[in-house]
Scaffold this active site. Sequence first.
Site, PDB file in Angstrom:
ATOM      1  N   ALA B 235       0.824  -1.214   0.000  1.00  0.00           N
ATOM      2  CA  ALA B 235       0.000   0.000   0.000  1.00  0.00           C
ATOM      3  C   ALA B 235       0.860   1.266   0.000  1.00  0.00           C
ATOM      4  O   ALA B 235       2.084   1.209   0.093  1.00  0.00           O
ATOM      5  CB  ALA B 235      -0.925  -0.017   1.202  1.00  0.00           C
ATOM      6  N   HIS B 236       0.192   2.400  -0.066  1.00  0.00           N
ATOM      7  CA  HIS B 236       0.905   3.683  -0.169  1.00  0.00           C
ATOM      8  C   HIS B 236       1.769   3.971   1.057  1.00  0.00           C
ATOM      9  O   HIS B 236       1.377   3.705   2.179  1.00  0.00           O
ATOM     10  CB  HIS B 236      -0.036   4.854  -0.425  1.00  0.00           C
ATOM     11  CG  HIS B 236      -1.254   4.946   0.427  1.00  0.00           C
ATOM     12  ND1 HIS B 236      -2.233   5.862   0.210  1.00  0.00           N
ATOM     13  CD2 HIS B 236      -1.655   4.227   1.508  1.00  0.00           C
ATOM     14  CE1 HIS B 236      -3.179   5.717   1.103  1.00  0.00           C
ATOM     15  NE2 HIS B 236      -2.861   4.737   1.897  1.00  0.00           N
TER      16      HIS B 236
END
Lengths: 342, 342, 342
Positions: B235-236
């Site tokens: 994920a980011h």
Amino acid sequence: MTLAEIARQVGATPQGNAQTEISDVAPIERAVFGQISFVANAKYNRHVETTSASALVLLPDVPCSRIPTLRHLNPYLTFAKIIDLFYPEERRVPAGVHPSAIVDSGATVDPSAGIGPMVHIGTGSRIGRDSQIMASAFVGGDVRIGERCLIYPGVRILDDTIIGNDVIIHPGVVIGSDGFGFARTDRGMHKIKQVGWAEIQDNVEIGANTTIDRGALGPTVIGAGTKIDNLVQIAHNVEMGKNCIIVSQVGISGSTKLGDGVVLAGQVGLVGHIELGSGVQVGAQSGVSRSIPSGESWFGYPAREIHQSRRIVAVQDRLPDLWKRLLRLEKKVGVTSDESGE
Amino acid sequence: MTLAEIARQVGATPQGNAQTEISDVAPIERAVFGQISFVANAKYNRHVETTSASALVLLPDVPCSRIPTLRHLNPYLTFAKIIDLFYPEERRVPAGVHPSAIVDSGATVDPSAGIGPMVHIGTGSRIGRDSQIMASAFVGGDVRIGERCLIYPGVRILDDTIIGNDVIIHPGVVIGSDGFGFARTDRGMHKIKQVGWAEIQDNVEIGANTTIDRGALGPTVIGAGTKIDNLVQIAHNVEMGKNCIIVSQVGISGSTKLGDGVVLAGQVGLVGHIELGSGVQVGAQSGVSRSIPSGESWFGYPAREIHQSRRIVAVQDRLPDLWKRLLRLEKKVGVTSDESGE
Amino acid sequence: MTLAEIARQVGATPQGNAQTEISDVAPIERAVFGQISFVANAKYNRHVETTSASALVLLPDVPCSRIPTLRHLNPYLTFAKIIDLFYPEERRVPAGVHPSAIVDSGATVDPSAGIGPMVHIGTGSRIGRDSQIMASAFVGGDVRIGERCLIYPGVRILDDTIIGNDVIIHPGVVIGSDGFGFARTDRGMHKIKQVGWAEIQDNVEIGANTTIDRGALGPTVIGAGTKIDNLVQIAHNVEMGKNCIIVSQVGISGSTKLGDGVVLAGQVGLVGHIELGSGVQVGAQSGVSRSIPSGESWFGYPAREIHQSRRIVAVQDRLPDLWKRLLRLEKKVGVTSDESGE
């Protein structure tokens, strides 16, 4: 088509007005006049009395007199055959090579095969009779694809892959990617060159965005008739038997072997180098770290034989009660302990 | 190639007839005359006496006198080097840009790089020396790809991604997609524009169909030498150290940080905003919701330190027995309670 | 832009020097002079005293006098709006059809829509106003795509899919692939032809490499405003309400229904044919095998109501202690048993 005609073609027994005209299939909750639907799962029996369908396929013993029915011991299969009547298989890619496709001069494409727009086919590959390869699919070098296969858009089939007949591969699938193999050295990881291949036997179906790695040495094998759902990971040198059912998001680690007819429910994980015998069934999300003998059903994390697993889950549900009763017993017996508190 | 030559090139000790001719590598169960194989895992020692291979790589202490052997303390690494001898790295995309590729005039491609058919490269991007980008891969704008990278078919590298040298990216990987960020409002969700980027350092390998989101602000970082398997979600703003091993179907939530040499086994999930110190190892399918200090091994759902987790699993196996014994104790002690039944 | 201007545009309250010039946004740990950052999670409050940012967005009650701030009860949403100020939405694909795209003559593309290079659009499909379809995406036949949609590279949208307005679909997504349906017969599995479709309503966002199957009969539905993360699997005939949040690697089995505002954390699995009421929340990695009433929170494997689940986990942590205390009690009470050992 009349209900009588349908009954004859699928081998079911009509009840009620067999001249009822049927024009389409539909799910029982959405079916309207002119449509036929079915109930195979008792959970949906309540819809029998309220559906607007013009006919239903039912088990012989489900009561229904409002509308005509077709009766069969396997309503699901019977309905599947009715769908096939209304939706005959259509060709998706016409025979020949689309002008935008890039087919290496060293590749062999049967004239009856269809190669769609922007497809790539590498040298030494062979595409068999009536196979269809849809837009933007990639076929590497020395790949063999048999007859009547359907390869959906954006599938990536890497070098040396062997695919049998009547195989269906959904969009985004990757076959023949490198397995995950590294040897530790003093200076980081040394990649183990993956020089095996992947072999997909006849009548296999592979769901969208699933990944099947090539063998490190030798093949990764998917046995004939096996069906694999979406987003499944199959590592290098896995060997899977015939007619297995692998539900979505399952992960199978390297060199693990499955017999015939194995069923893995969604999100199951198998460690590497184990064997699951024929007919083994594993419940959803289970984590299997040991070999399982043929015919057994397992479940849980860690996975255990299903009856043992259920007994454990039953006690887990009562753990808070169990804890309270233990404390009460200690009090009653007069055990006082510094260990007794949090 | 004789066994003697192989021994010299990989630095192993030959035993038996060193003039044996070897023409290929193979897995021990499939090896035939003329092939060399290996055993690194004691589980496969039983094959030593039955293999048809002409030679084997073994640990120094595994008995074998039937056929010639190469001995080394790290048979796996030694065999990896032998594979490299028989299968030297080949160029997959010739230097230059395939006529069907679409390379923006604002992009810079080194003349030694190979850009395959139907590849897209956006404006402002740079492709370094000897990098190869295979068919139908997409490279957005302002992407930097270093030297000697291998980008497989159908990879999608979105705007602003930075990729180092010697990176291998398998088919279907997506790098630089938007992170999953929304702020709740009275009128539904407001998308948090993802304006960061993804940075993949040198010698990273990324498995098929894995997804690595760009940072919301700032980068998502994959440290040098880290190896990521298939179908992993990153994920980011995750920041991962060097030489980590991330096995397939792992999911790492936003802003979580990993030190160097972290090993996450298959299907592990990490929540967001935690830190795993260097050398942390997490067992398959574990669910980690807390930070883990360097060097620890964790396991379970919820994940706990591995020794604690094993003690808990050991008692779980006996829960049905434990329950029965509690009931017996209650009877013996004379506790009678409405709580005692189901 | 001055802090005062920003405050005015996003409706926040400035404190300190409102004439401070701000040129960009940044995460708090990386922000430098001229940048604005934010803290929404108390975990990051410690950075308030050390950040090099020139301004911060904070909750009203977080102390900070070193640098100017914007105060708002929803700092995350406020910061999202500030990002939008600095990074206005840009057009990615110019209006018109790229010469390398293949658009069937039976398709209808609005003149304001942008069709990128090597895109395929099949017959009978319609692309609405200002929608953008990026490189190498595939749109099958009879697909409807509404207005202002953004379809990233390599997306595969199969026949008959219906997509509303303002939908964002990230790279590698597959929509409308066949559901996983087979009827057992004496001669292996009979494929249930999947003749339904997929319907994606307005304002949905779908993460990279996610797969959404078409209905077997009738639709698979993703309700308006729902946000789906990467690598999620949504099976045939799932019906999802509005404004749901589906985190990455979730798997939802066939015919399961979700109400509005359901939140499924990462790696959750739902079995088929159940219903989750509106507002249901399910914790990460949970395995849900039963319907859940509206508004409840569940967690665990198997999933249970969250308070019950937490009580069970709390006792699990003490199972080794519980076991020892049971043995001590048995000794004290004088129960001697062949069952007492392993």
